[in-house]
Motif scaffolding. Structure first.
Motif, PDB file in Angstrom:
ATOM      1  N   GLU A  90       0.863  -1.186   0.000  1.00 22.09           N
ATOM      2  CA  GLU A  90       0.000   0.000   0.000  1.00 22.09           C
ATOM      3  C   GLU A  90       0.893   1.228   0.000  1.00 22.09           C
ATOM      4  N   GLY A  91       0.500   2.229  -0.787  1.00 26.36           N
ATOM      5  CA  GLY A  91       1.342   3.409  -0.934  1.00 26.36           C
ATOM      6  C   GLY A  91       2.370   3.181  -2.030  1.00 26.36           C
ATOM      7  N   ARG A  92       3.505   3.792  -1.887  1.00 23.60           N
ATOM      8  CA  ARG A  92       4.591   3.642  -2.847  1.00 23.60           C
ATOM      9  C   ARG A  92       5.900   3.382  -2.104  1.00 23.60           C
ATOM     10  N   VAL A  93       6.713   2.497  -2.669  1.00 20.59           N
ATOM     11  CA  VAL A  93       8.014   2.152  -2.093  1.00 20.59           C
ATOM     12  C   VAL A  93       9.047   2.250  -3.224  1.00 20.59           C
ATOM     13  N   PRO A  94       9.622   3.418  -3.462  1.00 14.46           N
ATOM     14  CA  PRO A  94      10.578   3.595  -4.572  1.00 14.46           C
ATOM     15  C   PRO A  94      11.958   3.042  -4.218  1.00 14.46           C
ATOM     16  N   LEU A  95      12.213   1.793  -4.558  1.00 19.08           N
ATOM     17  CA  LEU A  95      13.477   1.154  -4.195  1.00 19.08           C
ATOM     18  C   LEU A  95      14.638   1.659  -5.052  1.00 19.08           C
ATOM     19  N   HIS A  96      14.383   2.193  -6.228  1.00 20.60           N
ATOM     20  CA  HIS A  96      15.455   2.659  -7.110  1.00 20.60           C
ATOM     21  C   HIS A  96      15.810   4.119  -6.877  1.00 20.60           C
ATOM     22  N   THR A  97      15.085   4.824  -6.023  1.00 20.91           N
ATOM     23  CA  THR A  97      15.364   6.228  -5.741  1.00 20.91           C
ATOM     24  C   THR A  97      16.325   6.313  -4.560  1.00 20.91           C
ATOM     25  N   LEU A  98      17.511   6.840  -4.795  1.00 22.35           N
ATOM     26  CA  LEU A  98      18.527   6.847  -3.742  1.00 22.35           C
ATOM     27  C   LEU A  98      18.178   7.813  -2.609  1.00 22.35           C
ATOM     28  N   ARG A  99      17.482   8.922  -2.930  1.00 21.28           N
ATOM     29  CA  ARG A  99      17.163   9.876  -1.871  1.00 21.28           C
ATOM     30  C   ARG A  99      15.980   9.431  -1.020  1.00 21.28           C
ATOM     31  N   ALA A 100      15.314   8.342  -1.405  1.00 22.34           N
ATOM     32  CA  ALA A 100      14.162   7.848  -0.654  1.00 22.34           C
ATOM     33  C   ALA A 100      14.632   7.167   0.628  1.00 22.34           C
ATOM     34  N   ASP A 101      13.984   7.491   1.723  1.00 17.76           N
ATOM     35  CA  ASP A 101      14.296   6.882   3.022  1.00 17.76           C
ATOM     36  C   ASP A 101      13.478   5.598   3.147  1.00 17.76           C
ATOM     37  N   VAL A 102      14.063   4.476   2.733  1.00 17.09           N
ATOM     38  CA  VAL A 102      13.402   3.173   2.762  1.00 17.09           C
ATOM     39  C   VAL A 102      14.047   2.331   3.860  1.00 17.09           C
ATOM     40  N   ASP A 103      13.259   1.955   4.849  1.00 15.12           N
ATOM     41  CA  ASP A 103      13.729   1.109   5.946  1.00 15.12           C
ATOM     42  C   ASP A 103      13.375  -0.338   5.634  1.00 15.12           C
ATOM     43  N   PHE A 104      14.325  -1.233   5.858  1.00 12.59           N
ATOM     44  CA  PHE A 104      14.142  -2.643   5.527  1.00 12.59           C
ATOM     45  C   PHE A 104      14.433  -3.490   6.762  1.00 12.59           C
ATOM     46  N   GLY A 105      13.571  -4.506   6.967  1.00 18.27           N
ATOM     47  CA  GLY A 105      13.765  -5.422   8.093  1.00 18.27           C
ATOM     48  C   GLY A 105      13.263  -6.805   7.741  1.00 18.27           C
ATOM     49  N   GLN A 106      13.832  -7.812   8.384  1.00 19.45           N
ATOM     50  CA  GLN A 106      13.427  -9.185   8.128  1.00 19.45           C
ATOM     51  C   GLN A 106      13.475  -9.981   9.426  1.00 19.45           C
ATOM     52  N   ALA A 107      12.655 -11.025   9.465  1.00 20.97           N
ATOM     53  CA  ALA A 107      12.579 -11.893  10.642  1.00 20.97           C
ATOM     54  C   ALA A 107      12.155 -13.285  10.179  1.00 20.97           C
ATOM     55  N   THR A 108      12.336 -14.264  11.053  1.00 22.22           N
ATOM     56  CA  THR A 108      11.998 -15.662  10.755  1.00 22.22           C
ATOM     57  C   THR A 108      11.022 -16.170  11.800  1.00 22.22           C
ATOM     58  N   ALA A 109       9.924 -16.734  11.311  1.00 22.14           N
ATOM     59  CA  ALA A 109       8.917 -17.317  12.203  1.00 22.14           C
ATOM     60  C   ALA A 109       9.113 -18.826  12.231  1.00 22.14           C
ATOM     61  N   ARG A 110       9.398 -19.391  13.404  1.00 15.85           N
ATOM     62  CA  ARG A 110       9.595 -20.832  13.578  1.00 15.85           C
ATOM     63  C   ARG A 110       8.246 -21.465  13.919  1.00 15.85           C
ATOM     64  N   THR A 111       7.561 -21.948  12.900  1.00 16.63           N
ATOM     65  CA  THR A 111       6.239 -22.548  13.088  1.00 16.63           C
ATOM     66  C   THR A 111       6.355 -24.067  13.127  1.00 16.63           C
ATOM     67  N   THR A 112       5.229 -24.735  13.384  1.00 20.21           N
ATOM     68  CA  THR A 112       5.222 -26.199  13.462  1.00 20.21           C
ATOM     69  C   THR A 112       5.396 -26.856  12.094  1.00 20.21           C
ATOM     70  N   VAL A 113       5.101 -26.131  11.017  1.00 20.02           N
ATOM     71  CA  VAL A 113       5.236 -26.692   9.678  1.00 20.02           C
ATOM     72  C   VAL A 113       6.543 -26.273   9.020  1.00 20.02           C
ATOM     73  N   GLY A 114       7.340 -25.477   9.696  1.00 20.85           N
ATOM     74  CA  GLY A 114       8.616 -25.052   9.147  1.00 20.85           C
ATOM     75  C   GLY A 114       8.845 -23.560   9.362  1.00 20.85           C
ATOM     76  N   ALA A 115       9.954 -23.071   8.814  1.00 17.98           N
ATOM     77  CA  ALA A 115      10.325 -21.656   8.950  1.00 17.98           C
ATOM     78  C   ALA A 115       9.646 -20.823   7.864  1.00 17.98           C
ATOM     79  N   ILE A 116       9.146 -19.657   8.273  1.00 19.15           N
ATOM     80  CA  ILE A 116       8.509 -18.711   7.349  1.00 19.15           C
ATOM     81  C   ILE A 116       9.274 -17.400   7.449  1.00 19.15           C
ATOM     82  N   GLY A 117       9.787 -16.939   6.317  1.00 13.21           N
ATOM     83  CA  GLY A 117      10.546 -15.685   6.290  1.00 13.21           C
ATOM     84  C   GLY A 117       9.651 -14.482   6.072  1.00 13.21           C
ATOM     85  N   ILE A 118       9.926 -13.420   6.828  1.00 18.15           N
ATOM     86  CA  ILE A 118       9.141 -12.182   6.759  1.00 18.15           C
ATOM     87  C   ILE A 118      10.080 -11.050   6.354  1.00 18.15           C
ATOM     88  N   LYS A 119       9.662 -10.261   5.357  1.00 22.58           N
ATOM     89  CA  LYS A 119      10.398  -9.077   4.937  1.00 22.58           C
ATOM     90  C   LYS A 119       9.448  -7.883   4.906  1.00 22.58           C
TER      91      LYS A 119
END
Length: 367
Positions: free
Chosen positions: A170-199
């Motif tokens: 939702e909104g806009r996320v200009p990844l190719h614009t260098l002056r854009a302040d884009v924050d990135f984070g990732q995490a891993t959910a350890r579920t009973t059916v396996g690992a699920i990656g979140i970005k």
């Protein structure tokens, strides 16, 4: 294959700074491994501490400064600083150097990408629907002031036998614009059916505005400071079409000391569309012939004739005028004398005196 790059590493030195700040010529590899061990240790010990990022700065060969950015500083510090002291002692044993341990609170955790990713992972571990968790995270970030959010989950979503990837944007996320302040984070959910990656990607706006926009802003501020009008914008296509068709535009744009505003008010002199034109500090408009004539008529009506009390005193040449003769005479008293001086000089009426006009009439009768 897709050729992707880390949004944080792409903007190093432009809008972001390094998370590890030190210089080494011989021990470069050892320092990199040591930094990775420090971060793994702290994240393992502070699983419930809502840690956003860990910055490491080496001061000389015998001192290390570690800054932990967290949304829950109380959990990291502990009661009376006991938890922070325990972590500092463990880090000194690990590195063999003097450790300065700082805890910094994250002001707006709802727009921090790492914290949002960790939140989605915790919900997936708690058996919450991945769609609901992702949509809730997107809405939370947008309400907190983010201009664009993207959340992606990869793995056996919903317990499916085949892994897949789904994302919401939702909104806009200009990844190719260098002056854009884009924050990135990732995490891993350890579920009973396996690992699920979140970005999570969070766009917070531009850090370095364009040169042309900056120049226009400076020029506009200078015009406002000088008291001049703002720069006029080009008319819209609709306005140009109405102007070409000769449409009657009842409202008018008036410059008011450095800007434009649409003035619409009732009462007073009206135009053809029923709107009133108001001068708002931008200068006086030239009145029409009909308006000037009506104002002149109103001014003439306001002029009143002078009263009898405001008329000048009668002179010697006007003593024998019919107006003075027709004035009713008051009864004479013994003290009244018709002298030329008394007839020439008007005397204010008093209870015991006779008005000057009556004295003039008595003088004529005596002659």
């Amino acid at each position: 294959m897709g050729q992707k790059i880390h949004p944080y590493g792409l903007r190093l030195g432009i809008t972001t700074d390094w998370k590890s700040r030190w210089y080494a010529e011989k021990d470069y590899a050892d320092n990199v491994v040591e930094d990775a061990k420090i971060r793994d240790f702290l994240r393992g010990e502070l699983t419930r501490g809502a840690v956003s990022r860990i910055e490491i700065e080496r001061i000389g060969d015998k001192k290390i400064q570690i800054d932990v950015h967290t949304a829950r500083p109380g959990v990291v510090i502990g009661r009376s600083g006991s938890e922070a002291e325990r972590l500092r002692s463990a880090l000194e044993k690990m590195t063999g150097r003097i450790v300065k341990f700082n805890v910094i609170e994250v002001q707006n955790g709802e727009t921090d990408a790492a914290l949002l990713a960790r939140s989605v992972a915790d919900q997936l571990e708690g058996r919450v629907s991945f769609r609901r968790a992702m949509k809730r995270t997107v809405q939370t970030a947008l309400k907190a002031g983010a201009q664009g959010v993207r959340v992606q989950a990869s793995g056996r979503l919903g317990g499916a036998d085949m892994g897949r990837r789904e994302w919401y944007l939702e909104g806009r996320v200009p990844l190719h614009t260098l002056r854009a302040d884009v924050d990135f984070g990732q995490a891993t959910a350890r579920t009973t059916v396996g690992a699920i990656g979140i970005k999570v990607w969070v766009y917070k706006g531009d850090v370095l505005p364009s040169l042309s926009a900056n120049r226009e802003k400076i020029a506009a501020e200078a015009r406002l400071a000088a008291g001049g009008p703002a720069k006029r914008r080009a008319p819209s296509p609709k306005a140009r079409a109405e102007q070409a068709a000769g449409a009657d535009r009842s409202s008018r744009l008036i410059e008011a000391g450095g800007g434009k505003r649409l003035v619409e008010a009732g009462g007073g002199k009206r135009t053809g569309g029923g709107k009133r034109l108001i001068e708002a500090g931008g200068g006086k408009r030239k009145p029409s012939v009909a308006e000037a004539k009506s104002e002149l008529d109103e001014a003439r009506q306001d002029v009143t004739t002078p009263t009898e009390e405001a008329k000048p005193a009668p002179s010697e040449e006007t003593k024998t005028t019919p107006d003075a003769a027709e004035t009713p005479a008051a009864p004479e008293s013994a003290e009244t004398k018709a002298t030329p001086e008394a007839s020439a000089t008007p005397v204010a009426p008093e209870p015991d005196d006779v008005p000057a006009a009556d004295a003039t009439a008595t003088d004529e009768e005596s002659e």
